[in-house]
Design an enzyme around this catalytic site. Sequence first.
Site, PDB file in Angstrom:
ATOM      1  NE  ARG A   1      -2.024   2.200  -0.709  1.00 23.40           N
ATOM      2  CZ  ARG A   1      -1.707   2.033   0.568  1.00 23.40           C
ATOM      3  NH1 ARG A   1      -0.496   2.295   0.988  1.00 23.40           N
ATOM      4  NH2 ARG A   1      -2.615   1.647   1.414  1.00 23.40           N
TER       5      ARG A   1
ATOM      6  NE  ARG B   1       2.484   8.254   1.001  1.00 22.83           N
ATOM      7  CZ  ARG B   1       2.202   7.771   2.201  1.00 22.83           C
ATOM      8  NH1 ARG B   1       2.209   8.559   3.257  1.00 22.83           N
ATOM      9  NH2 ARG B   1       1.936   6.497   2.359  1.00 22.83           N
TER      10      ARG B   1
ATOM     11  NE  ARG C   1      -1.444  13.105  -0.710  1.00 29.45           N
ATOM     12  CZ  ARG C   1      -1.548  13.853   0.363  1.00 29.45           C
ATOM     13  NH1 ARG C   1      -1.890  15.108   0.261  1.00 29.45           N
ATOM     14  NH2 ARG C   1      -1.308  13.362   1.563  1.00 29.45           N
TER      15      ARG C   1
ATOM     16  CG  ASP D   1      -7.910   4.681   0.381  1.00 33.60           C
ATOM     17  OD1 ASP D   1      -6.669   4.673   0.310  1.00 33.60           O
ATOM     18  OD2 ASP D   1      -8.537   4.128   1.311  1.00 33.60           O
TER      19      ASP D   1
ATOM     20  CE1 TYR E   1      -6.909   1.125   8.012  1.00 35.67           C
ATOM     21  CE2 TYR E   1      -7.845  -0.509   6.534  1.00 35.67           C
ATOM     22  CZ  TYR E   1      -6.747   0.163   7.031  1.00 35.67           C
ATOM     23  OH  TYR E   1      -5.498  -0.113   6.556  1.00 35.67           O
TER      24      TYR E   1
HETATM   25  O1  CP3 Z   1      -2.041   2.933  -7.713  1.00 38.78           O
HETATM   26  C1  CP3 Z   1      -2.619   2.621  -6.661  1.00 38.78           C
HETATM   27  O2  CP3 Z   1      -2.679   1.420  -6.283  1.00 38.78           O
HETATM   28  C2  CP3 Z   1      -3.224   3.705  -5.836  1.00 38.78           C
HETATM   29  C3  CP3 Z   1      -4.648   3.561  -5.449  1.00 38.78           C
HETATM   30  C4  CP3 Z   1      -4.842   3.050  -4.024  1.00 38.78           C
HETATM   31  C5  CP3 Z   1      -4.801   3.865  -2.852  1.00 38.78           C
HETATM   32  N1  CP3 Z   1      -5.178   3.107  -1.806  1.00 38.78           N
HETATM   33  C6  CP3 Z   1      -4.437   5.300  -2.772  1.00 38.78           C
HETATM   34  C7  CP3 Z   1      -3.729   5.737  -1.552  1.00 38.78           C
HETATM   35  C8  CP3 Z   1      -5.197   1.769  -3.630  1.00 38.78           C
HETATM   36  C9  CP3 Z   1      -5.328   0.515  -4.488  1.00 38.78           C
HETATM   37  C10 CP3 Z   1      -5.423   1.819  -2.215  1.00 38.78           C
HETATM   38  C11 CP3 Z   1      -5.907   0.661  -1.452  1.00 38.78           C
HETATM   39  C12 CP3 Z   1      -5.888   0.717   0.010  1.00 38.78           C
HETATM   40  N2  CP3 Z   1      -6.111   1.779   0.840  1.00 38.78           N
HETATM   41  C13 CP3 Z   1      -5.712  -0.422   0.825  1.00 38.78           C
HETATM   42  C14 CP3 Z   1      -5.556  -1.828   0.317  1.00 38.78           C
HETATM   43  C15 CP3 Z   1      -4.186  -2.017  -0.207  1.00 38.78           C
HETATM   44  C16 CP3 Z   1      -3.183  -2.423   0.849  1.00 38.78           C
HETATM   45  O3  CP3 Z   1      -2.184  -1.712   0.973  1.00 38.78           O
HETATM   46  O4  CP3 Z   1      -3.401  -3.436   1.493  1.00 38.78           O
HETATM   47  C17 CP3 Z   1      -5.780  -0.002   2.154  1.00 38.78           C
HETATM   48  C18 CP3 Z   1      -5.610  -0.883   3.380  1.00 38.78           C
HETATM   49  C19 CP3 Z   1      -6.041   1.387   2.155  1.00 38.78           C
HETATM   50  C20 CP3 Z   1      -6.272   2.283   3.320  1.00 38.78           C
HETATM   51  C21 CP3 Z   1      -5.230   3.333   3.377  1.00 38.78           C
HETATM   52  N3  CP3 Z   1      -5.104   4.369   2.473  1.00 38.78           N
HETATM   53  C22 CP3 Z   1      -4.200   3.477   4.332  1.00 38.78           C
HETATM   54  C23 CP3 Z   1      -3.963   2.535   5.492  1.00 38.78           C
HETATM   55  C24 CP3 Z   1      -3.476   4.632   3.984  1.00 38.78           C
HETATM   56  C25 CP3 Z   1      -2.350   5.273   4.747  1.00 38.78           C
HETATM   57  C26 CP3 Z   1      -1.105   4.517   4.475  1.00 38.78           C
HETATM   58  C27 CP3 Z   1       0.107   5.380   4.412  1.00 38.78           C
HETATM   59  O5  CP3 Z   1       1.061   4.862   3.854  1.00 38.78           O
HETATM   60  O6  CP3 Z   1       0.086   6.512   4.879  1.00 38.78           O
HETATM   61  C28 CP3 Z   1      -4.023   5.140   2.800  1.00 38.78           C
HETATM   62  C29 CP3 Z   1      -3.536   6.325   2.068  1.00 38.78           C
HETATM   63  C30 CP3 Z   1      -3.311   6.177   0.611  1.00 38.78           C
HETATM   64  N4  CP3 Z   1      -4.223   5.660  -0.270  1.00 38.78           N
HETATM   65  C31 CP3 Z   1      -2.187   6.630  -0.140  1.00 38.78           C
HETATM   66  C32 CP3 Z   1      -2.449   6.358  -1.484  1.00 38.78           C
HETATM   67  C33 CP3 Z   1      -1.565   6.681  -2.666  1.00 38.78           C
HETATM   68  C34 CP3 Z   1      -0.921   7.286   0.428  1.00 38.78           C
HETATM   69  C35 CP3 Z   1      -1.238   8.507   1.168  1.00 38.78           C
HETATM   70  C36 CP3 Z   1      -1.089   9.865   0.556  1.00 38.78           C
HETATM   71  O7  CP3 Z   1      -0.971  10.128  -0.652  1.00 38.78           O
HETATM   72  O8  CP3 Z   1      -1.106  10.780   1.393  1.00 38.78           O
END
Ligand code: CP3
Length: 322
Positions: free
Chosen positions: A2, A6, A15, A51, A128
């Site tokens: 990530r 944020r 966002r 994602d 999920y």
């Molecule tokens: O630069 C990067 O790495 C961003 C790209 C990226 C995102 N998700 C965007 C995102 C990547 C590589 C992911 C992978 C992802 N998504 C995983 C595997 C990585 C890990 O952390 O183990 C998982 C389990 C997810 C599923 C997911 N997406 C969840 C559980 C959430 C909510 C978490 C939270 O903190 O709220 C997301 C949302 C998400 N995906 C965000 C981002 C930047 C944050 C939410 C937002 O911008 O509103």
Amino acid sequence: MRQAGRYMPEYRALRAKYTLLELCKNPELATQVTLQPVNAHRVDAAILFADILLPLEPMGAPFEFAKGEGPVIHHPVRDRAAVDALRVIEPEDGLGYVLDAIKMIRRELDGKTPLIGFAGAPFTLASYLIEGGKSSNYALTKRMMYNDPDTWHLLMSKFSEVVRRYLRAQIIAGANAVQLFDSWVGSLSPTDYEEFILPHVQRILSDLEQTGVPVIHFGTDTATLLPLQKRAGGTVLGVDWRTPMDQAIALLGTDVAVQGNLDPLLLSAPRELLTRRVDDILRRAKGASGYIFNLGHGILPETDPDAVKFVVDLVHERTKRA
Ligand code: CP3
């Protein structure tokens, strides 16, 4: 981990105007976000902005990111009929926007910085889909796995085929490396991993091996699973901070590279402690045949971007070649 997200003011500004799914589905916006940490912190690789859950929608399981709750699957999949109904899609049908973003990002990076694509691994995606969102103990997921193994293996087969095709398509579109995120697989025992997960992950990774493109196989809380994950495949194994890097290397041998493993919360520590911990990881990683410095897991939204920049500069300084 990530690296775009944020914690960055540039990301929060976008966002404020678009939902997360809108950012993912618009190749221009996804390109813009992918480049943010490359420009701000000079990291060595860009990571595709997408994602892991995106394939669920075209497979027939729509979801949303609810504010403060994370992902919410509209109709969780919990029985044979629901698994039967899931579509094994071609990535061009339903995920074409990701492939378009990859092509656009590669043009923008212009050969200067490599691009890492990624997908979720079958267990993590299933968790999920079955739980309906995030979970603390994966009770429903494990219930299906233990009590209805035929349905479980059908679900794993569908996911492994979709993920195999999707990562192959990302490579064809221009990804220079790909990462398979099995973020939550550390909730399983080695015995269950071997029986219920390994054959499916192996099918994905042995196919990707044919492409010659490096594959990073990532999980967390995997201290007891690393040798089995190595058997499942991957050019590089991700290690989190719970396992000291030298111990991971001793366990894995030197015929596979490693990635990791700074605790993301150390980015909130005083610079002196942060520096000592980065140096400790670099020292422990010395015996590896190949090594990628990274966080052990995702960066937290509260993180100070200056701390990220500090670590990137520090690692560059410590590892620069004479
Ligand atoms: O630069 C990067 O790495 C961003 C790209 C990226 C995102 N998700 C965007 C995102 C990547 C590589 C992911 C992978 C992802 N998504 C995983 C595997 C990585 C890990 O952390 O183990 C998982 C389990 C997810 C599923 C997911 N997406 C969840 C559980 C959430 C909510 C978490 C939270 O903190 O709220 C997301 C949302 C998400 N995906 C965000 C981002 C930047 C944050 C939410 C937002 O911008 O509103």
